[in-house]
Design an enzyme around this catalytic site. Structure first.
Site, PDB file in Angstrom:
ATOM      1  N   SER B 227       0.869  -1.175   0.000  1.00  0.00           N
ATOM      2  CA  SER B 227       0.000   0.000   0.000  1.00  0.00           C
ATOM      3  C   SER B 227       0.902   1.220   0.000  1.00  0.00           C
ATOM      4  CB  SER B 227      -0.903   0.028   1.232  1.00  0.00           C
ATOM      5  OG  SER B 227      -0.150   0.366   2.388  1.00  0.00           O
ATOM      6  N   CYS B 386       0.240   8.084   2.860  1.00  0.00           N
ATOM      7  CA  CYS B 386      -0.635   9.188   3.294  1.00  0.00           C
ATOM      8  C   CYS B 386       0.151  10.483   3.419  1.00  0.00           C
ATOM      9  CB  CYS B 386      -1.233   8.893   4.653  1.00  0.00           C
ATOM     10  SG  CYS B 386      -2.277   7.501   4.697  1.00  0.00           S
ATOM     11  N   GLU B 388       3.791  10.244   4.580  1.00  0.00           N
ATOM     12  CA  GLU B 388       5.105   9.814   5.020  1.00  0.00           C
ATOM     13  C   GLU B 388       6.170  10.500   4.173  1.00  0.00           C
ATOM     14  OE1 GLU B 388       2.455   7.835   4.740  1.00  0.00           O
ATOM     15  OE2 GLU B 388       2.593   6.080   6.010  1.00  0.00           O
ATOM     16  N   HIS B 419       4.233  -0.685  14.088  1.00  0.00           N
ATOM     17  CA  HIS B 419       2.999  -0.172  13.489  1.00  0.00           C
ATOM     18  C   HIS B 419       1.957   0.268  14.511  1.00  0.00           C
ATOM     19  CE1 HIS B 419       3.384  -0.557   9.264  1.00  0.00           C
ATOM     20  NE2 HIS B 419       3.478  -1.848   9.212  1.00  0.00           N
ATOM     21  N   GLU B 520       5.092   4.188  14.686  1.00  0.00           N
ATOM     22  CA  GLU B 520       3.843   4.922  14.443  1.00  0.00           C
ATOM     23  C   GLU B 520       2.995   4.962  15.712  1.00  0.00           C
ATOM     24  OE1 GLU B 520       2.900   3.808   9.825  1.00  0.00           O
ATOM     25  OE2 GLU B 520       2.564   2.304  11.358  1.00  0.00           O
TER      26      GLU B 520
END
Lengths: 87, 781
Positions: B227, B386, B388, B419, B520
């Site tokens: 993704s 998104c 990054e 994550h 994250e």
């Protein structure tokens, strides 16, 4: 109408998603599982290849077209397979 | 797959499957929500033909004990802290594994080499590389010999890519032969010519170049589960062809805009096949192919160009979720370009998002300086995924004898490593001695402290967080190590500097920048508000004891759980009974200081957290031996992780969605207008982090007309000038969203911005829909 085939078996069918596609002959969207028309033309798939044999009840059989035999499934498209031969 | 199947049962037994249970897909749009006829639904999202299921299962079973998942799982269990990691996953404190799921992505692709040399040229390079290195270690006793295998693999992959292009040419010729309409026939013939040419050579026209980069993109995302493989600064990459075609009269702006609209349609068709927790709980069905615009050229001048104006125009005329657009805001960008971006925002598509170019460059220099990043190279930055921030480089492209410097991605994937840690859930562990009341498991060792002061509570919070980061970093490093040895990317590797020069793939650190792994966080503002309430009510004012607060949390302040009533925003919750025992404490918790109001009480907590968090992340080391860094985005995890979290001391109720992003206020709590929110958000240095995320909902009337557009640009500038890293807008009337939730079939094409991406409303799960509806709506800017 032919038996045991759907629109995804036809050369004129261009897939859009898992349920429908575009019929290049009708110039319109068609549902894969709706009845095929008289202009149906079989597309190359393992299940109609002479090198494909011994399919089980789930459609999984053996491909004998290459040096090493390997399993294949009947619904797999074979339009780019160098060893494809219509039954 | 049959529920009793051993593969299915084994998947359920893993802690990582817990995120699937709390994730929800949207019930509409293109999602295959249930099986119908010969279409089998997988996880309520994907569809597969019933006749193909046996082959899929046979393939899956052939990989048992050989897949990256199985091998990674085998070896990660050897980490001493593995049991903690397992409970962290089971409690959904971490959203999902890194190496098992989407080991690549959230990065910027590089189209340069095929655009410059064509595939024939690259195959020649691979062959020469083989001749140069075969049998020679050249001083590298560990990986020197691997170079031969890389070049040979690159040659094979490139020849496969050529054959794939030529298959399309063959199909186009077949269709042309059968076509009776001369216009359509000619179009098929042109497709065949284009595909045949770009299978071998440098593209000659804008159309061929656009076709080539699209094919590269599809090639890369089909090589792995990915993704966020972002196209990067496409308007600058394709500028040479655009400029020369326009000058020569080979094309015009209308035709280019139409091709760009086609590109949008094709990019929107990209999907990502992964687990429910990943695709639903994180991605909301989106794949984050982010196209960046603006920023600076290599020489420090504005990089915005006419082609980027047309990219925006295509985004306005053909609103689709992909590619989402981001503008790298810099003071040097021309007003005309910035106002075009605002015009696009005002259509309600949620793009372009605004990123702070100077902040991004500062982050590049800090994080990648040790690998050679300098000021000039930092200007090649772009957004991967998104938001990054991803390292790039410049390469010199020659077209018809004219030289151009074009930017492209040059780093390994980002948003890999650790994550999405649920910050409010970590506080929950602190309050309940490391125990998760939802799963009834001891997640981290009990601290057995009385938490008599705020400072003591904060120390335990940091300690628990560090334990969690450590166990996730080590286990995920092993997963990625298995991936890089067993399933390394080859096509993506050969595209990126400096793999072809070094003769090394991604796994052997062939890329120029390798320090991209990160940590994250999620639910940051909910955590800040919760800490502020604890500080105020328990420690400063001493109105409630710690046990009273714990009791109120355990009993959800007397309310039902969000899942019981099927609504996930705070405003729609229901009391459990007539018992009013918790009303006063709940009211006090809601009235406690909140982030987003330029209130130092809450903002000082945010600042202290940021200064610790950004520094703490550097202590985690990736498998490449590089320090990790902070990444502050929520994507859709604030829905799933909120669902797994009890009530919090700020008054948020059990199971409801967290505040989105990392700088957005909790819905309804920012009462002093956007500039007060900006003051709160910029009380710390955003360039210490890869990103931060602010999402703002604005009523369309607030930005009406030319004056409204200028106000919105001024608002954006104000945030960027204060050092804010990212802001994006939902310019929509909340009443429309409520109506769309009730009548989804009438709003199939409605799009909203979630947290870093635009998605069709009907394909978003209800927890996120509820959160977007409840966001504070600004009626004036």
């Amino acid at each position: 109408m032919k038996n045991n085939v759907n629109h995804s078996d036809c050369q004129n069918f261009i897939p859009i998603d898992v349920a429908k596609g575009y019929c290049n002959m009708l110039k319109a969207n068609v549902v894969i599982d709706s009845p095929v028309c008289p202009k149906f033309a079989q597309v190359a798939k393992c299940k109609v290849c002479s090198k494909f044999g011994c399919p089980d009840e789930k459609g999984i059989g053996q491909c004998g077209g290459f040096k090493d035999e390997y399993w294949a499934y009947g619904e797999m498209k074979a339009v780019n397979c160098e060893m494809y031969q219509t039954k | 797959m049959a529920k009793e199947d051993e593969l299915y049962q084994a998947a359920l037994a893993k802690g990582g499957a817990s995120a699937d249970e709390v994730s929800k897909f949207g019930a509409g749009g293109g999602n295959v929500t249930k099986s119908v006829g010969n279409v089998v639904s997988i996880a309520g999202k994907f569809g597969i033909r019933a006749e193909e299921v046996p082959a899929l299962l046979k393939l899956a079973k052939a990989w048992v004990n050989k897949s990256v998942d199985d091998l990674g799982h085998k070896y990660e269990q050897m980490v001493p802290e593995y049991q903690i990691k397992e409970e962290v996953m089971r409690s959904v404190i971490c959203m999902f594994d890194s190496g098992y799921t989407l080991p690549q992505g959230r990065e910027v692709i590089n189209y340069y080499f095929p655009l410059q040399y064509g595939y024939d040229g690259l195959i020649e390079m691979a062959k020469k590389g083989k001749d140069r290195v075969a049998g020679r270690a050249d001083g590298d006793g560990i990986a020197g010999m691997d170079r031969l295998y890389f070049y040979e693999a690159a040659r094979l992959v490139l020849e496969g890519i050529q054959a794939w292009h030529l298959n399309y040419a063959k199909e186009a010729k077949r269709l042309a032969a059968a076509e009776t309409d001369p216009v359509q026939k000619r179009e098929y013939e042109e497709m065949a010519e284009t595909m045949t040419w770009i299978a071998h050579k440098q593209p000659r026209t804008f159309r061929e170049a656009l076709q080539m980069i699209y094919m590269i993109h599809i090639g890369v995302v089909n090589e792995d589960a990915i993704s966020g493989m972002s196209p990067g600064r496409v308007g600058q990459v394709l500028w040479p062809w655009f400029e020369q075609d326009i000058e020569a009269g080979r094309t015009n702006e209308d035709e280019v805009t139409e091709l760009l609209e086609c590109h949008r349609i094709k990019m929107t068709c990209i999907d990502c096949f992964a687990s429910m927790g990943v695709v639903g709980g994180v991605l909301s069905g989106n794949t984050f192919n982010n196209l960046s615009m603006g920023g600076l050229q290599r020489n420090g001048q504005s990089a915005a160009n006419r082609l980027e104006m047309l990219i925006l125009e295509a985004g306005i005329k053909c609103p689709t979720p992909q590619p989402t657009l981001s503008v790298l805001y810099d003071e040097k960008l021309p007003e005309e370009f910035l106002l075009k971006c605002i015009e696009c925002d005002k259509t309600g598509t949620g793009y372009p998002a605004w990123m702070n170019n100077r902040g991004a460059m500062e982050f590049m220099m800090k994080q990648y300086g040790a690998e050679g990043m300098n000021l000039e190279e930092s200007r090649a930055v772009a957004i991967g995924g998104c938001l990054e921030t991803s390292p790039g480089s410049w390469k010199e492209l020659t077209l018809n004898g004219k030289q151009y410097w074009i930017p492209g991605g040059s780093g390994t994937p980002t948003s890999v490593g650790v994550h999405f840690i649920a910050n409010p859930k970590v506080l929950e562990l602190v309050l309940f001695n490391g125990f998760d009341l939802r799963t009834n498991k001891q997640v981290v060792p009990p601290h057995n402290k009385k938490l008599e002061t705020y400072e003591e509570m904060w120390e335990v919070y940091k300690h628990y967080y560090e334990i969690i980061v450590d166990c996730l970093a080590t286990t995920n490093n092993i997963q990625h190590d298995i991936w890089r040895k067993q399933n390394m990317a080859l096509f993506n590797s050969l595209l990126k500097p400096d793999c072809l020069d070094k003769g090394q793939h991604i796994g052997n650190m062939g890329y120029r920048y390798n320090a991209t792994f990160n940590v994250e966080s999620c639910g940051q503002i909910t955590m800040v508000n919760a800490l502020a309430a604890m500080k105020k009510l328990v420690y400063d004012d001493k109105k409630y004891t710690l046990d009273q607060m714990r009791d109120a949390i355990k009993n959800n302040f007397g309310f039902k759980n969000a899942a019981e009533i099927g609504s996930f925003s705070l405003a729609a919750q229901e009391k459990r009974d007539e018992n009013d025992a918790y009303d006063e404490i709940h009211s006090d918790c809601l009235k406690a200081p909140k982030y987003g109001n330029d209130d130092e009480y809450a903002d000082s907590i945010l600042r202290e957290y940021e200064e610790w968090f950004c520094d703490m992340c550097h202590g985690a080391e990736s498998l490449f031996g590089k320090p990790m860094y902070s990444c502050q985005i929520s994507v859709s995890t604030h829905g799933a992780q909120g669902a797994a979290t009890l009530a919090t001391p700020d008054g948020r109720l059990s199971g409801t969605t967290y505040a989105d992003g990392s700088m957005s206020a909790y819905p309804g709590t920012d009462r002093n207008g956007p500039f007060a929110l900006f003051e709160s958000a910029t009380c710390w240095d955003h360039s210490q982090s890869q990103n931060s995320q602010m999402n703002l909902k604005v009523h369309p009337n607030a930005v009406k007309g030319v004056e409204g557009a200028k106000k919105l640009l001024d608002l954006t500038r104000a945030y960027m000038r204060r050092g804010g890293y990212h802001i994006q807008y939902n310019i929509v009337d909340s009443k429309v969203l409520v109506e769309a939730q009730a009548n989804p079939d009438e709003y199939r094409d409605l799009m909203v911005r979630v947290a870093g991406f635009t998605q069709y409303w009907v394909e978003i799960g209800k927890p996120i829909q509820d959160e977007v509806i409840s966001r504070t709506e600004y009626e004036g800017v």
